[in-house]
Structures are given as C-alpha cells and as structure tokens.
Design a protein around this motif. Structure first.
Motif, PDB file in Angstrom:
ATOM      1  N   PRO A 138      32.372 -10.826  50.902  1.00  0.00           N
ATOM      2  CA  PRO A 138      32.277  -9.431  50.391  1.00  0.00           C
ATOM      3  C   PRO A 138      33.478  -9.051  49.549  1.00  0.00           C
ATOM      4  CG  PRO A 138      32.781  -9.466  52.540  1.00  0.00           C
ATOM      5  CD  PRO A 138      32.215 -10.805  52.458  1.00  0.00           C
ATOM      6  N   GLN A 139      34.550  -9.887  49.668  1.00  0.00           N
ATOM      7  CA  GLN A 139      35.862  -9.535  48.906  1.00  0.00           C
ATOM      8  C   GLN A 139      35.846 -10.359  47.665  1.00  0.00           C
ATOM      9  OE1 GLN A 139      35.286 -12.021  51.362  1.00  0.00           O
ATOM     10  NE2 GLN A 139      36.835 -13.686  50.931  1.00  0.00           N
ATOM     11  N   ALA A 140      34.708 -10.921  47.064  1.00  0.00           N
ATOM     12  CA  ALA A 140      34.533 -11.630  45.932  1.00  0.00           C
ATOM     13  C   ALA A 140      35.079 -10.730  44.599  1.00  0.00           C
ATOM     14  CB  ALA A 140      33.399 -12.286  45.636  1.00  0.00           C
ATOM     15  N   LEU A 141      35.820 -11.240  43.656  1.00  0.00           N
ATOM     16  CA  LEU A 141      36.151 -10.511  42.564  1.00  0.00           C
ATOM     17  C   LEU A 141      34.834 -10.035  41.634  1.00  0.00           C
ATOM     18  CD1 LEU A 141      39.707 -11.930  41.822  1.00  0.00           C
ATOM     19  CD2 LEU A 141      39.160  -9.914  42.869  1.00  0.00           C
ATOM     20  N   HIS A 142      34.223 -11.081  41.739  1.00  0.00           N
ATOM     21  CA  HIS A 142      33.038 -11.084  40.625  1.00  0.00           C
ATOM     22  C   HIS A 142      31.748 -11.377  41.382  1.00  0.00           C
ATOM     23  CE1 HIS A 142      35.866 -10.857  37.258  1.00  0.00           C
ATOM     24  NE2 HIS A 142      36.433 -11.866  37.974  1.00  0.00           N
ATOM     25  N   LYS A 143      30.701 -10.497  41.173  1.00  0.00           N
ATOM     26  CA  LYS A 143      29.159 -10.679  41.999  1.00  0.00           C
ATOM     27  C   LYS A 143      28.175 -10.600  40.917  1.00  0.00           C
ATOM     28  CE  LYS A 143      31.184  -8.710  46.226  1.00  0.00           C
ATOM     29  NZ  LYS A 143      31.012  -8.014  47.276  1.00  0.00           N
ATOM     30  N   PHE A 144      27.487 -11.513  41.098  1.00  0.00           N
ATOM     31  CA  PHE A 144      26.212 -11.621  40.195  1.00  0.00           C
ATOM     32  C   PHE A 144      24.800 -11.748  40.978  1.00  0.00           C
ATOM     33  CE2 PHE A 144      29.901 -12.953  37.805  1.00  0.00           C
ATOM     34  CZ  PHE A 144      29.984 -12.195  36.620  1.00  0.00           C
ATOM     35  N   TYR A 145      23.851 -11.275  40.425  1.00  0.00           N
ATOM     36  CA  TYR A 145      22.536 -11.653  41.058  1.00  0.00           C
ATOM     37  C   TYR A 145      21.486 -12.164  39.975  1.00  0.00           C
ATOM     38  CZ  TYR A 145      18.384 -10.801  44.270  1.00  0.00           C
ATOM     39  OH  TYR A 145      17.369 -11.042  44.883  1.00  0.00           O
ATOM     40  N   LEU A 146      20.950 -13.296  40.274  1.00  0.00           N
ATOM     41  CA  LEU A 146      20.117 -13.840  39.230  1.00  0.00           C
ATOM     42  C   LEU A 146      18.659 -13.679  39.731  1.00  0.00           C
ATOM     43  CD1 LEU A 146      21.676 -17.143  37.906  1.00  0.00           C
ATOM     44  CD2 LEU A 146      22.235 -14.842  37.314  1.00  0.00           C
ATOM     45  N   THR A 147      17.909 -13.149  38.877  1.00  0.00           N
ATOM     46  CA  THR A 147      16.241 -12.923  39.340  1.00  0.00           C
ATOM     47  C   THR A 147      15.395 -13.312  38.205  1.00  0.00           C
ATOM     48  OG1 THR A 147      14.756 -11.394  40.289  1.00  0.00           O
ATOM     49  CG2 THR A 147      16.200 -10.636  38.397  1.00  0.00           C
ATOM     50  N   ALA A 148      14.164 -13.523  38.640  1.00  0.00           N
ATOM     51  CA  ALA A 148      13.263 -13.958  37.410  1.00  0.00           C
ATOM     52  C   ALA A 148      11.810 -13.746  37.982  1.00  0.00           C
ATOM     53  CB  ALA A 148      13.137 -15.500  36.892  1.00  0.00           C
TER      54      ALA A 148
END
Length: 212
Positions: A138-148
């Motif tokens: 949860p402390q990550a500097l950059h968060k991404f969520y990929l969907t399709a």
C-alpha cells in the motif's frame, strides 16, 4: 527509481508483459505474485491435496520451501525438499493450473504466505498481481490497474496457449467472479483499459506517469 511500482488487474490483462517491460526500462526487478499462487496450485494437484484444503496447502508449502527468484531474465519459482532444488516454473502455466489457482488463492493463509515471500524482496521493483497496490504494497509510490474486456483477454490467452477461444472466454469470466474480492484497484491507482492498445503503448503510458 528507488521505490515500488504496482501493476494490478484481472487475468490476461497484460500485467506480466507490461511489468517486465516497465521494470526493464527502469532497470529494476519485477515480481510476479501470480507465479507463487500457481506454484501452490501446481503442488496441490501433483501431490493430491484438495484445492479447498487450506491447512493441507500451507503444510505443503512449508514442506517444499517454495521461493520466488526475481532474476533478470524473468521470474522463477523453485521448491526445495530434502536438499533437492526443483524449478517449478515450466509447469505453472497450464489449463490444469488455471482451473484451480483462483480457489487456492482465496485462502487467507495462502495469501499471507505469498505476501510474506514478496515482502522479502528489497525494493526497488515492479510488482504485478491482483492486490499489490492494496494489500501487499500500500506504500507504493506508483500504482496502476490494467483492464480489458473478457473477449480481448481471451483472444490474448489463446495466442499463448493452444486452447479453444470459447473455452478460454468461459474460464476467464469464471475466474473474474472468483477473483472479484481481491481484484479491486487501489483508490489512487491509475486505471488503463488496454483493450485497444499495443503492449508498447501500455508500457509507454505507465512510464510517462512514473517519469512525470
């Protein structure tokens, strides 16, 4: 890049491919949480432990001392028993493992075990999975969520494995339902619909946010 990047999303959304490319561009390792769940599912099938038997699976993981190795050429999963080291990686992406991995991954004890293995790796790195940005880092500097869309993801999966498209589509939709509880994006994650994008375009989008 000194911190942690998380890339989450449903099955066949491109997480692994994007994570590899992003990590390579940043010069850091990438971590595939899915390989650890697949290793647990594979060992359960091989030894004959029911996928619903959480204590049995946890005992199996302890006996075999399963570890993730985030090497430059790609992630490997190894198991060590009685001083014998076995590379499980070639056996983890099969239809048989696909069918049971979601059931195995729903066990809280198995999830805690996977998270412990991932947290043993010192940053920086790119971590991909389903709840990397929420539960694990949860402390990550950059968060991404990929969907399709399921249809796009099914087509991608059939390019990787010689399976019938309709069968793959049905299995992906079933897995989406099973994984729904653990697959929600972090509130601050950048959501990217990859349905109409090439791998290179998705990687460029992710890198543009990291390097801003």
């Amino acid at each position: 890049m000194r911190g942690i990047v998380t890339i989450d999303g449903p099955s066949a959304s491109g997480k692994s491919s994007v994570a590899k490319k992003v990590a390579e561009a940043l010069g850091v390792p990438y971590l595939s949480s899915g390989l650890l769940y697949r290793a647990a599912a594979y060992l359960a099938r091989r030894v004959g432990v029911d996928p619903g038997d959480e204590p049995g699976i946890l005992a199996l993981l302890e006996t075999y001392r399963v570890r993730l190795l985030p090497e430059v050429q790609g992630n490997r999963v190894v198991a060590e028993k009685a001083s014998t080291l076995e590379d499980l990686t070639p056996y983890l992406h099969t239809p048989e493992v696909d069918r049971v991995v979601s059931q195995v991954a729903r066990h809280p004890g198995v999830r805690a075990w996977v998270n412990e293995r991932l947290r043993e790796v010192p940053p920086p790195f790119v971590a991909e999975g389903r709840d990397m940005g929420t539960a694990v880092f949860p402390q990550a500097l950059h968060k991404f969520y990929l969907t399709a869309t399921p249809e796009v993801r099914a087509r991608r999966r059939t390019l990787e494995r010689p399976q019938d498209y309709q069968e793959v589509l049905k299995e992906l939709i079933r897995r989406d339902e099973l994984d729904r509880a653990q697959s929600a994006p972090a509130p601050e994650a950048i959501v990217i619909d990859t349905s109409g994008m090439t791998l290179e375009e998705v990687v460029a989008r992710v890198l543009s946010h990291i390097q801003d």
